[in-house]
Scaffold this active site. Sequence first.
Site, short mmCIF file in Angstrom:
data_model
loop_
_atom_site.label_atom_id
_atom_site.label_comp_id
_atom_site.label_asym_id
_atom_site.label_seq_id
_atom_site.Cartn_x
_atom_site.Cartn_y
_atom_site.Cartn_z
N GLU A 85 10.46 105.23 76.98
CA GLU A 85 11.87 105.49 77.24
C GLU A 85 12.59 106.05 76.01
OE1 GLU A 85 13.52 101.96 79.05
OE2 GLU A 85 12.61 102.44 80.99
N GLU A 144 5.93 102.73 85.11
CA GLU A 144 6.60 101.43 84.98
C GLU A 144 7.53 101.20 86.17
OE1 GLU A 144 8.22 100.44 81.09
OE2 GLU A 144 9.84 99.33 82.05
#
Length: 544
Positions: A273, A391
Amino acid sequence: MSMPLSTPVTRKRMLRSTHVFSHRQLSPSGIPSAGLTFTTADDCVRLWGDVSYACVCNATYCDDITPAELESLPSGQFRHYTSDIRHYRLWRTTEDFKAEANNETSTAYFTLDLSKLYQEILGFGGAMTDSAALNIANLSAPAQELLLRSFFSSEGQEFSFIRTPMAASDFSVRHYVYDDVAGDVTLQNFSLVAEDLQFKIPYLKRAQELSPGKIKIFTAPWNVPDWIKVKRGTTLGPISEEFYQVWADYFVRFFEAYSEEGVDFWGLTPENEPQFLNRGGWTPETMAPWVVNYLKPALDKAGFGHLKLMICDDQRTNVPNWSENVSEDKTEGRRNFGGSRRAPITMWINEQMRNISSGLAVHFYMDSVNNTDILDRVHQDFPEKFILYTEACNGTGKPVVIGSWDRGEGYSSDIIQVLTHWGSGWVDWNLALNPDGGPNIEGIFVDAQVIVNSTSDEFYKQPIFYHLAHFAKFVPSGSRRADLTTEDGKGVEGVAFLTQDGVAVIVLLNRSDSNLTVVITDKEQRNVEVLVEKRTIHTILYNN
């Protein structure tokens, strides 16, 4: 806390017709309380939540998945697995093809063309975080074995992917890196820690031993050593350019250290991220030259050039910022695309970056607020790149909800959506968490497929475990998505595949409160007719 098991444990099964067990209901605090009972059914000892249930496993018992056994299936029949909100978990039946499709108005009709194939499926899996490994270690050795078998063996989901963080993530019990000695540019003090050596690595090795195939392990860093940042003592980056080579060498040392312990990797992303929870302070404009000029040469030199390099590793809404095919001279009049602004210079505009990267890594968290055109556009512009979801988890409102069928349905719906828009696989977040949804060093607690209750040496397999199994168990790596169409599916969601062994696999999801009949006709005029009751998921298999 038990240590990771070192030898296989003989499996014992309960007799489903003769046992009633004292029930441990999770209280809001996560502490078991006595007073209720549950019984076995469909090989599952049920722990009821509000509307559905989790399946209880302990040191001597855990439900498994009945194999399809397609080699013994006659040509006129198909296997049918069903899970529903109230009764079944992967209940297997064998049914006959219909000579003719019915023409009732309440029937949803689908057409399957097994000659029209799309992207290759890489697989499904979950993450061996510090928290997952520590929770598994809190079980007795026999319970640990049954938990790992549930995920990786031929008796379970047969996961083909594991994601494991490079050093600490938010799902750790402490912040750490592998070399925090300031100025150590040669990384002489680089070393793995107890979380790796005592927990994650033994479980990764055992998972590979249990798996009928090769497990693909990939990684990403969540943080960087403080001493290589521009501003030390801050949570976020960026990394100082003078330490770009050190950071590349850090990756190499990590892969070398794991290889010395018997764990080899399949792939990586440069950062988890990078636009939100990053610790490296990357943007597409800064990451691309670092990967091209430092990371990739370092990996090649050390013998790790074969690793699959993925970019983004972030929500779908941010994908255009990392992959969108927009040239630098088209920045004026930028338009919004799927809710995200298109970046003028992105990772794959760099031709070298495009050539050395294999795919796009995506997280599922904002899928509900942006459309699938983003994935379609990536495939259109970069058809040689795979799209892998890396994820996913739930936790909004209440982190752990025992028996949440809604969360399972949400997973399956997203998986179907992703796979029908060029996704090649789907990897869940933590494999196992505690009843609070942790531990998490940031205090961000979420749900998981398996909830570990170490007080009673039990673990609970949530509905999302079984929803994922409807895909992972029956769609092996190397399968191809097949053409499945409908003019009016009456709300039933579906996706189909053809395995390398010539098996047709169809997954259907009915999230509605209506019972429906579904007919699937293929080009050989075989008619699969199944009852798709309300709030159910189905997997259908037959030899093509």
